[in-house]
Design an enzyme around this catalytic site. Structure first.
Site, PDB file in Angstrom:
ATOM      1  CE1 TYR A 323       0.923   1.055   4.389  1.00  0.00           C
ATOM      2  CE2 TYR A 323       0.714  -1.342   4.373  1.00  0.00           C
ATOM      3  CZ  TYR A 323       1.162  -0.180   4.976  1.00  0.00           C
ATOM      4  OH  TYR A 323       1.846  -0.237   6.162  1.00  0.00           O
ATOM      5  CB  SER A 337       8.434  -1.650  13.856  1.00  0.00           C
ATOM      6  OG  SER A 337       7.302  -1.798  14.697  1.00  0.00           O
ATOM      7  N   GLY A 338       6.586   1.156  12.948  1.00  0.00           N
ATOM      8  CA  GLY A 338       5.547   1.659  12.055  1.00  0.00           C
ATOM      9  C   GLY A 338       4.114   1.483  12.475  1.00  0.00           C
ATOM     10  CG  HIS A 342      -3.980   5.474  10.866  1.00  0.00           C
ATOM     11  ND1 HIS A 342      -4.944   5.081   9.958  1.00  0.00           N
ATOM     12  CD2 HIS A 342      -3.091   4.438  10.932  1.00  0.00           C
ATOM     13  CE1 HIS A 342      -4.654   3.891   9.482  1.00  0.00           C
ATOM     14  NE2 HIS A 342      -3.546   3.458  10.064  1.00  0.00           N
ATOM     15  CG  HIS A 358      -1.111  -3.906   6.092  1.00  0.00           C
ATOM     16  ND1 HIS A 358      -2.237  -3.351   5.524  1.00  0.00           N
ATOM     17  CD2 HIS A 358      -0.647  -4.821   5.190  1.00  0.00           C
ATOM     18  CE1 HIS A 358      -2.441  -3.885   4.327  1.00  0.00           C
ATOM     19  NE2 HIS A 358      -1.492  -4.789   4.104  1.00  0.00           N
ATOM     20  CB  CYS A 360      -2.082   0.994  11.898  1.00  0.00           C
ATOM     21  SG  CYS A 360      -0.459   1.473  11.272  1.00  0.00           S
TER      22      CYS A 360
END
Length: 413
Positions: A323, A337-338, A342, A358, A360
């Site tokens: 994505y 790591s992300g 949100h 993924h 989040c």
């Protein structure tokens, strides 16, 4: 650079004619050895007599005799050694020690003002100048004057600190100090670190590595606490000829308490503000293969709009899971790591029922905007419901360690 008060430098000065000045080992380099006190006019070490009257009985009026450590003209003086000025036959009246930048060094007199001792550590590779005066029991004033140089460090030690000065932060924000060079003598450095709070707080330092030390309280910071961090490392010997070259002080304030709980199994996030439930938000979390980590996370960064590209986590274009979204709204980072919390309008139909992300935590734009407006960097997000746990250092993971283990990470424990 901080201001320094009174000061003294290395010099051996006898204020009578014919005085000798020597160091206790018979040398005069002044860097690694301690000079003796000034000798008297008659040459008797450690004594001082009134000029012109060798028969004056002990205790009668006499001129002041001054000894300074380190010796005048000394080089390679260790910055962590105290400077002393001692008077016999009188009292010290004023003593000032300045470096070549004009900054003064703090120091104190003893009770009868016969000795002055520096209380601050010195700068490496600097020239210091001593000035002042003393008054003998004969009423005469004699000047004090000297200079010396401190050793040059092979490596300097400087600190970068988070949070920044005057920040207002969340209740889980750990103080983080990053060093520009490795610290070998962690205990020596930690002794020069302090945290002062406007209300009592039980906290401890914890070494993450030789280049990072953190501080956190036993429990979350109390709301409204004023915190001052003093990194008083100028002149500290960190080992391997690495010396502190500067000191820093920063202050910050703890904001309101915003504590969030994410239950991945139940697909819900509850937000508690100052101890009261403020909102329950339907969410979606990581799907199979992208499981959201459980543990205590801390909001590290906030973006009103954030590009999210799967390539940054190793997923390449062409992969079914790739994505690249240029305008993710109300994004708040909680891992290095992300993982973010949100707005995710594309998954509204799954929020509250299925995990499809993924990794989040996604929510509606309306809830994400409200939540973004409530939080501060440093607020905790407690995630439960998965078997995947937080890796040490993957974000601000200080709260995933027991208090006993965290305290054991102090070099002074």
């Amino acid at each position: 650079m901080r201001k320094h008060g009174l000061a003294v430098a290395g010099i051996c000065v006898l204020l009578l004619a014919g005085t000798a000045c020597s160091d206790t080992n018979g040398n005069s380099n002044g860097g690694q050895s301690t000079p003796s006190a000034s000798t008297s006019q008659s040459g008797t070490p450690g004594a001082s007599t009134t000029p012109g009257d060798s028969t004056t009985p002990s205790g009668s009026n006499q001129a002041a005799s001054i000894a300074v450590v380190p010796a005048k003209g000394a080089t390679s003086v260790q910055p962590d050694k105290p400077v002393t000025v001692t008077s016999t036959g009188g009292k010290l009246t004023t003593i000032t020690l300045k470096d070549d930048d004009g900054d003064t060094v703090d120091g104190t007199f003893n009770g009868d003002k016969t000795q002055w001792t520096s209380s601050d550590l010195l700068k490496p590779g600097a020239t210091y100048t001593l000035s002042g005066s003393a008054e003998g029991t004969d009423g005469a004033t004699v000047p004090v004057s000297s200079s010396f140089k401190t050793l040059k460090a092979s490596r300097s030690l400087k600190a970068s600190i988070a949070p920044l000065n005057n920040d207002t932060v969340g209740v889980a924000y750990p103080v983080q100090i990053y060093w520009n060079n490795p610290v070998k003598d962690r205990a020596a450095v930690e002794k020069r670190l302090s945290v002062k709070t406007s209300v009592p707080v039980d906290g401890t330092w914890h070494w993450v590595s030789s280049k990072q030390v953190n501080y956190r309280p036993k429990n979350y910071w109390p709301t409204g606490t004023k915190v001052t961090v003093n990194v008083d490392t100028q002149g500290v010997n960190a080992g391997n000829n690495t010396w502190g070259t500067a000191s820093r002080t920063i202050s910050f304030t703890i904001g309101k308490s915003v504590v969030s709980h994410v239950d991945v199994k139940k697909h819900v996030m509850t937000v508690t503000i100052n101890g009261k439930l403020a909102r329950t938000i339907p969410i979606t979390a990581g799907k199979d293969g992208f499981t959201t980590r459980s543990g205590v996370k801390v909001i590290m960064e906030k973006y009103t709009t954030k590009r999210m590209d799967a390539a940054t986590v190793g997923i390449k274009p062409g992969d079914p899971n790739y994505y690249n979204i240029p305008d993710v709204k109300w994004a708040q980072r909680v891992t290095s790591s992300g993982e973010f919390l949100h707005g995710a309008p594309w998954s509204v139909g799954s929020q509250g029922s299925v995990n499809v992300s993924h990794g989040c935590v996604g929510m509606s734009l309306k809830d994400a905007q409200w939540y973004f407006g409530q939080t501060l960097i440093g607020d905790p997000v407690i995630v439960t419901g998965t078997n995947r746990t937080m890796e040490p250092g993957n974000g601000w993971t200080d709260w995933n360690t027991t208090w006993a283990a965290y305290k054991a990470g102090s070099a002074l424990s």
